[in-house]
Design a protein around this motif. Structure first.
Motif, PDB file in Angstrom:
ATOM      1  N   GLU A  72       0.869  -1.104  -0.048  1.00 58.33           N
ATOM      2  CA  GLU A  72       0.092   0.060   0.048  1.00 58.33           C
ATOM      3  C   GLU A  72       0.789   1.144   0.048  1.00 58.33           C
ATOM      4  N   PRO A  73       1.640   1.566  -1.035  1.00 64.68           N
ATOM      5  CA  PRO A  73       2.503   2.670  -1.166  1.00 64.68           C
ATOM      6  C   PRO A  73       1.918   3.791  -1.001  1.00 64.68           C
ATOM      7  N   PHE A  74       2.285   5.002  -0.620  1.00 68.00           N
ATOM      8  CA  PHE A  74       1.889   6.227  -0.873  1.00 68.00           C
ATOM      9  C   PHE A  74       1.921   6.537  -2.564  1.00 68.00           C
ATOM     10  N   ASN A  75       1.194   7.737  -2.608  1.00 67.99           N
ATOM     11  CA  ASN A  75       1.259   8.054  -4.012  1.00 67.99           C
ATOM     12  C   ASN A  75       1.198   9.592  -4.029  1.00 67.99           C
ATOM     13  N   ASP A  76       1.032  10.060  -5.406  1.00 68.24           N
ATOM     14  CA  ASP A  76       0.981  11.626  -5.286  1.00 68.24           C
ATOM     15  C   ASP A  76      -0.345  12.206  -5.061  1.00 68.24           C
ATOM     16  N   ARG A  77      -1.323  11.424  -4.731  1.00 69.88           N
ATOM     17  CA  ARG A  77      -2.440  11.836  -4.459  1.00 69.88           C
ATOM     18  C   ARG A  77      -2.618  12.519  -3.089  1.00 69.88           C
ATOM     19  N   VAL A  78      -1.509  12.003  -2.153  1.00 68.48           N
ATOM     20  CA  VAL A  78      -1.538  12.684  -0.991  1.00 68.48           C
ATOM     21  C   VAL A  78      -0.160  13.297  -0.751  1.00 68.48           C
ATOM     22  N   SER A  79      -0.082  14.311  -0.232  1.00 69.12           N
ATOM     23  CA  SER A  79       1.238  14.895  -0.091  1.00 69.12           C
ATOM     24  C   SER A  79       1.052  15.946   1.263  1.00 69.12           C
ATOM     25  N   ILE A  80       2.215  16.325   1.814  1.00 70.48           N
ATOM     26  CA  ILE A  80       2.056  17.235   2.844  1.00 70.48           C
ATOM     27  C   ILE A  80       3.020  18.670   2.443  1.00 70.48           C
ATOM     28  N   SER A  81       2.202  19.522   2.502  1.00 72.84           N
ATOM     29  CA  SER A  81       2.654  20.808   2.091  1.00 72.84           C
ATOM     30  C   SER A  81       3.158  21.572   2.967  1.00 72.84           C
ATOM     31  N   VAL A  82       4.660  22.159   2.830  1.00 73.19           N
ATOM     32  CA  VAL A  82       5.238  22.817   3.939  1.00 73.19           C
ATOM     33  C   VAL A  82       5.548  24.469   3.352  1.00 73.19           C
ATOM     34  N   ALA A  83       4.996  25.235   4.010  1.00 74.08           N
ATOM     35  CA  ALA A  83       5.174  26.888   3.566  1.00 74.08           C
ATOM     36  C   ALA A  83       6.434  27.116   4.371  1.00 74.08           C
ATOM     37  N   CYS A  84       7.300  27.538   3.467  1.00 71.62           N
ATOM     38  CA  CYS A  84       8.791  28.055   3.954  1.00 71.62           C
ATOM     39  C   CYS A  84       8.839  29.585   4.041  1.00 71.62           C
ATOM     40  N   MET A 116       6.694   8.919   1.642  1.00 72.76           N
ATOM     41  CA  MET A 116       5.933  10.143   1.676  1.00 72.76           C
ATOM     42  C   MET A 116       6.289  11.254   0.632  1.00 72.76           C
ATOM     43  N   ARG A 117       5.178  11.854   0.272  1.00 74.07           N
ATOM     44  CA  ARG A 117       5.219  13.033  -0.836  1.00 74.07           C
ATOM     45  C   ARG A 117       5.398  14.310   0.032  1.00 74.07           C
ATOM     46  N   TRP A 118       5.955  15.141  -0.286  1.00 76.83           N
ATOM     47  CA  TRP A 118       5.845  16.873   0.271  1.00 76.83           C
ATOM     48  C   TRP A 118       6.062  17.567  -0.847  1.00 76.83           C
ATOM     49  N   GLN A 119       5.366  18.734  -0.212  1.00 75.00           N
ATOM     50  CA  GLN A 119       5.584  20.031  -1.350  1.00 75.00           C
ATOM     51  C   GLN A 119       6.338  21.058  -0.324  1.00 75.00           C
ATOM     52  N   ILE A 120       7.624  21.391  -0.744  1.00 77.91           N
ATOM     53  CA  ILE A 120       8.544  22.352  -0.129  1.00 77.91           C
ATOM     54  C   ILE A 120       8.330  23.892  -0.850  1.00 77.91           C
ATOM     55  N   VAL A 121       7.502  24.636  -0.223  1.00 80.70           N
ATOM     56  CA  VAL A 121       7.011  25.842  -1.109  1.00 80.70           C
ATOM     57  C   VAL A 121       7.364  27.215  -0.122  1.00 80.70           C
ATOM     58  N   PRO A 122       7.803  27.939  -0.947  1.00 83.96           N
ATOM     59  CA  PRO A 122       8.313  29.553  -0.142  1.00 83.96           C
ATOM     60  C   PRO A 122       7.148  30.046  -0.225  1.00 83.96           C
ATOM     61  N   GLU A 123       6.903  30.927   0.863  1.00 85.85           N
ATOM     62  CA  GLU A 123       5.622  31.718   1.093  1.00 85.85           C
ATOM     63  C   GLU A 123       5.748  32.779  -0.067  1.00 85.85           C
TER      64      GLU A 123
END
Length: 163
Positions: A72-84, A116-123
């Motif tokens: 049951e691997p993670f996929n791109d449908r779920v990610s955690i977004s990190v506002a930097c 796990m998928r992550w979105q690393i996004v600058p404010e």
């Protein structure tokens, strides 16, 4: 009196939830392991004595990690977004989460060593891309689409029409 939470994201891992929880808690400030639940019975994904659920707080947000077993691997449908707040924070999270087997993807996305998928996004990206000037916003979006890890300076240059 403690209030009971009603919504907590549950992340299903194949295994290694203790290592994942410790890793994530070390990456993000204001993070800690809140509770570990040990199974007293054998179960489809493991044996009695295994840690099957960990309640984890990451940057003040609670998550539940579940040792659900393989396939049951993670996929791109779920990610955690990190506002930097700035580029140095983008760089720090990017380096930590791609280390030891993590993979850069594109547009600020990555996959860590646990899948796990992550979105690393600058404010700054949100500020620039939400500008009322459609042309500036379009340039920022086009610049971001060419990036793997987001670069605040290049986003600002695109906004200003310097690219």
């Amino acid at each position: 009196m403690t209030s009971k939470r009603t919504l907590t994201p549950c992340l299903w891992f194949d295994s290694n939830i203790e290592a994942a929880a410790e890793f994530y808690a070390s990456v993000f400030d204001n993070s800690r392991i809140l509770n570990k639940m040990v199974s007293h019975n054998d179960w489809p994904g493991g044996k009695a004595g295994d840690v099957v659920v960990i309640d984890l707080e990451l940057a003040g947000q609670q998550y539940q990690l579940l040792a659900g077993g393989p396939n049951e691997p993670f996929n791109d449908r779920v990610s955690i977004s990190v506002a930097c707040k700035d580029q140095s924070e983008v760089d720090r999270y990017w380096a930590a989460l791609t280390a030891d087997g993590g993979e850069p993807v594109q547009c600020g996305w990555l996959k860590d060593k646990y899948g796990m998928r992550w979105q690393i996004v600058p404010e700054a990206f949100f500020e620039l891309v939400n500008d009322q000037d459609a042309e500036k916003s379009r340039r920022v979006m086009n610049a971001m689409m060419q990036m793997v890890k987001m670069d605040v300076e290049k986003l600002k240059q695109a906004y200003d029409g310097q690219q």
